[in-house]
Design an enzyme around this catalytic site. Structure first.
Site, PDB file in Angstrom:
ATOM      1  N   ASP A  67      -2.439   2.815  -3.236  1.00 29.87           N
ATOM      2  CA  ASP A  67      -2.186   3.191  -4.978  1.00 29.87           C
ATOM      3  C   ASP A  67      -0.571   3.355  -5.111  1.00 29.87           C
ATOM      4  OD1 ASP A  67      -4.794   3.312  -5.833  1.00 29.87           O
ATOM      5  OD2 ASP A  67      -4.694   5.302  -5.452  1.00 29.87           O
ATOM      6  N   TYR A 125      -6.306   6.888   7.520  1.00 33.18           N
ATOM      7  CA  TYR A 125      -5.158   7.522   6.575  1.00 33.18           C
ATOM      8  C   TYR A 125      -4.689   8.817   7.316  1.00 33.18           C
ATOM      9  CZ  TYR A 125      -5.845   3.816   2.850  1.00 33.18           C
ATOM     10  OH  TYR A 125      -6.041   2.926   2.194  1.00 33.18           O
TER      11      TYR A 125
END
Length: 299
Positions: A67, A125
């Site tokens: 994002d 992540y």
């Protein structure tokens, strides 16, 4: 009779699929994916590739769609091209044409049936939280500054460990997702404090749209004693999406790596990318007064 120079594409006898190990500092980008009115990593990369191979339409595919503001230490991308440029030469050639906020670590040849996204067996992540009293300019682009209370790592670990395995995580999926279902397998979780820095790592077979940022915001609420571990678990197990409103900011998130059945790069793009600030000690003496411990009350 004079001959005009030909603009036709040179013959390419062997179509090639190239895989890239990619890093980017996400602050200046609207995310990975190309957008009509935004500066995306994908658009920058495809423009650089087209300068080197202008004879065919270029389309890139990534292991993860990060994002706005999200960083990557080990993004994996593939594209198809001709055979004019040796596979290993793509990395230096692209680095000479990309902004310094995007770096190609390595470029390798892959089979035509290999796919950066669909061949991946996991993504990992990391989210970094700066839990110190004083803000730090040099940490700000890479971490979320939360300083009201010292985070309770024990409670946060308990909440994380309950997520291991195959579950429906629709409570942590933002509106607009194109996925047909919200089931994914969380393979590993880890939470480490070092000085004022708290690092959360999550590895899963795949991630939902906005999943990590929504999850981290809830996890911080657990660490600040604003949410119990039991309520955290009930929210996602009972798919109570309406109770999951806040998302952690994108700049604290980094795609560490994507994994495949066989290692495809000679050196993993994430291997020597430990953030320097995570290894730093807390502020030098005299130390500020300690943060107040979170109370036992649940809100």
């Amino acid at each position: 009779m004079s001959s005009e120079p030909s603009s036709a594409a040179p013959e390419s006898t062997i179509p090639r699929r190239i895989a890239l190990s990619l890093q980017y500092e996400g602050s200046a980008f609207c995310g990975w994916q190309r957008q009509r009115n935004g500066n995306s990593v994908q658009a920058q990369l495809e423009a650089a590739i087209e300068q080197l191979d202008p004879y065919r339409p270029i389309q890139t595919f990534a292991a993860g769609r990060t994002d706005t503001g999200v960083h990557a230490a080990g993004q994996v991308v593939h594209f198809d091209c001709g055979d004019r440029i040796p596979p290993a030469k793509w990395a230096p050639a692209l680095n000479g044409r990309l902004p310094f906020t995007i770096r190609v670590r390595e470029s390798v040849l892959r089979p035509k049936d290999w796919h950066a996204c669909y061949s991946a067996t996991y993504r990992r992540y990391r989210y970094t939280i700066h839990n110190g009293r004083r803000p730090n300019l040099f940490l700000a682009p890479w971490s979320w500054h939360r300083y009201q209370l010292r985070l309770d790592e024990s409670r946060m670990r308990d909440a994380l460990n309950g997520m291991l395995g195959l579950h429906d995580f629709s409570a942590f999926m933002r509106a607009g997702s194109r996925r047909a279902h919200a089931r994914t397998t969380v393979q590993e979780v880890d939470l480490v404090r070092q000085g004022d820095m708290v690092r959360v790592e999550i590895q899963a077979s795949g991630f939902l749209y906005g999943m990590v940022r929504l999850l981290i915001a809830q996890l911080v609420a657990v660490g600040e004693h604003r949410l119990s571990v039991q309520d955290f678990e009930q929210r996602w197990r009972q798919r109570r999406r309406h109770e999951v409103r806040e998302a952690a900011p994108g700049h604290g998130l980094c795609l560490l790596r994507a994994g495949y059945e066989q290692e495809i790069f000679t050196r993993a793009g994430w291997y020597d990318c430990q953030p320097w600030f995570f290894l730093a000690e807390s502020d030098p003496p005299p130390d500020p007064p300690p943060l107040p411990e979170a109370s036992g009350s649940e809100l």
